[in-house]
Design a protein around this motif. Structure first.
Motif, PDB file in Angstrom:
ATOM      1  N   GLU A 291       0.831  -1.216   0.000  1.00  0.00           N
ATOM      2  CA  GLU A 291       0.000   0.000   0.000  1.00  0.00           C
ATOM      3  C   GLU A 291       0.866   1.268   0.000  1.00  0.00           C
ATOM      4  N   ARG A 292       1.979   1.242   0.722  1.00  0.00           N
ATOM      5  CA  ARG A 292       2.895   2.395   0.690  1.00  0.00           C
ATOM      6  C   ARG A 292       3.460   2.583  -0.711  1.00  0.00           C
ATOM      7  N   CYS A 293       3.809   1.488  -1.350  1.00  0.00           N
ATOM      8  CA  CYS A 293       4.350   1.554  -2.700  1.00  0.00           C
ATOM      9  C   CYS A 293       3.307   2.113  -3.671  1.00  0.00           C
ATOM     10  N   LYS A 294       2.083   1.637  -3.573  1.00  0.00           N
ATOM     11  CA  LYS A 294       1.038   2.129  -4.476  1.00  0.00           C
ATOM     12  C   LYS A 294       0.756   3.608  -4.251  1.00  0.00           C
TER      13      LYS A 294
ATOM     14  N   SER B 129       0.298   2.424  -8.585  1.00  0.00           N
ATOM     15  CA  SER B 129       0.073   1.110  -9.180  1.00  0.00           C
ATOM     16  C   SER B 129       0.835   0.073  -8.358  1.00  0.00           C
ATOM     17  N   TYR B 130       0.329  -1.153  -8.370  1.00  0.00           N
ATOM     18  CA  TYR B 130       1.048  -2.240  -7.718  1.00  0.00           C
ATOM     19  C   TYR B 130       2.075  -2.878  -8.655  1.00  0.00           C
TER      20      TYR B 130
ATOM     21  N   SER C 141      -3.560  -3.211 -10.501  1.00  0.00           N
ATOM     22  CA  SER C 141      -4.566  -2.825  -9.512  1.00  0.00           C
ATOM     23  C   SER C 141      -4.885  -3.905  -8.482  1.00  0.00           C
ATOM     24  N   VAL C 142      -4.275  -5.057  -8.586  1.00  0.00           N
ATOM     25  CA  VAL C 142      -4.609  -6.185  -7.707  1.00  0.00           C
ATOM     26  C   VAL C 142      -3.318  -6.878  -7.272  1.00  0.00           C
ATOM     27  N   PHE C 143      -3.301  -7.329  -6.021  1.00  0.00           N
ATOM     28  CA  PHE C 143      -2.190  -8.176  -5.574  1.00  0.00           C
ATOM     29  C   PHE C 143      -2.714  -9.228  -4.615  1.00  0.00           C
TER      30      PHE C 143
END
Length: 140
Positions: A66-69, A74-75, A99-101
């Motif tokens: 979440e910090r990266c996004k 984007s993931y 958008s999904v991980f």
């Protein structure tokens, strides 16, 4: 006059108190029975406590993603900060799109014998598997 004293025999019997072999064997049998009941329950308890290591790793990596996004929007360009849990009971893998991980924790070492919760996952929505409502893998 004083009464005559009788000499003491050096071979007199001394009454010693202690345990008989039968009493000792009964005690050993009781301890054995209690240990045979307690040990499997202890092993199960230890296995359940190791799951916390996997939970910690998964939740920590969700925060990393979440910090990266939040900085890259984007993931797709995000990676996990570690490949295993803090105590090395689980290996971590990441499956992602823009958008999904999904992060997967797979038991290793002694935790690989955990048939109920060998693999745990969490995604960007916080959805967890195995289902926390029907399994004991996740704290409630």
């Amino acid at each position: 006059m004083s009464p005559p004293t009788t000499p003491r025999s050096p071979y007199r019997l001394i009454h010693v108190q202690g345990f008989t072999l039968i009493e000792l064997m009964i005690t050993v049998a009781i301890v054995g029975i209690l240990a045979s009941i307690a040990y499997p329950q202890y092993g199960s308890y230890v296995q359940k406590t190791r799951r916390t290591d996997g939970h910690l790793a998964l939740l920590s990596e969700v925060q990393t993603m979440e910090r990266c996004k939040s900085t890259r929007y984007s993931y797709a360009n995000c990676e996990l900060s570690r490949s295993s849990s803090p105590e090395d009971n689980y290996t971590l893998t990441l499956s992602k799109t823009a958008s999904v991980f999904t992060i997967t924790a797979t038991g290793q070492g002694l935790q690989a014998n955990d048939t109920d919760c060998k693999t745990m996952t969490i995604n960007q929505l916080g959805a967890r598997t195995p289902d926390p409502d029907t399994s004991n893998c996740w704290p409630g």
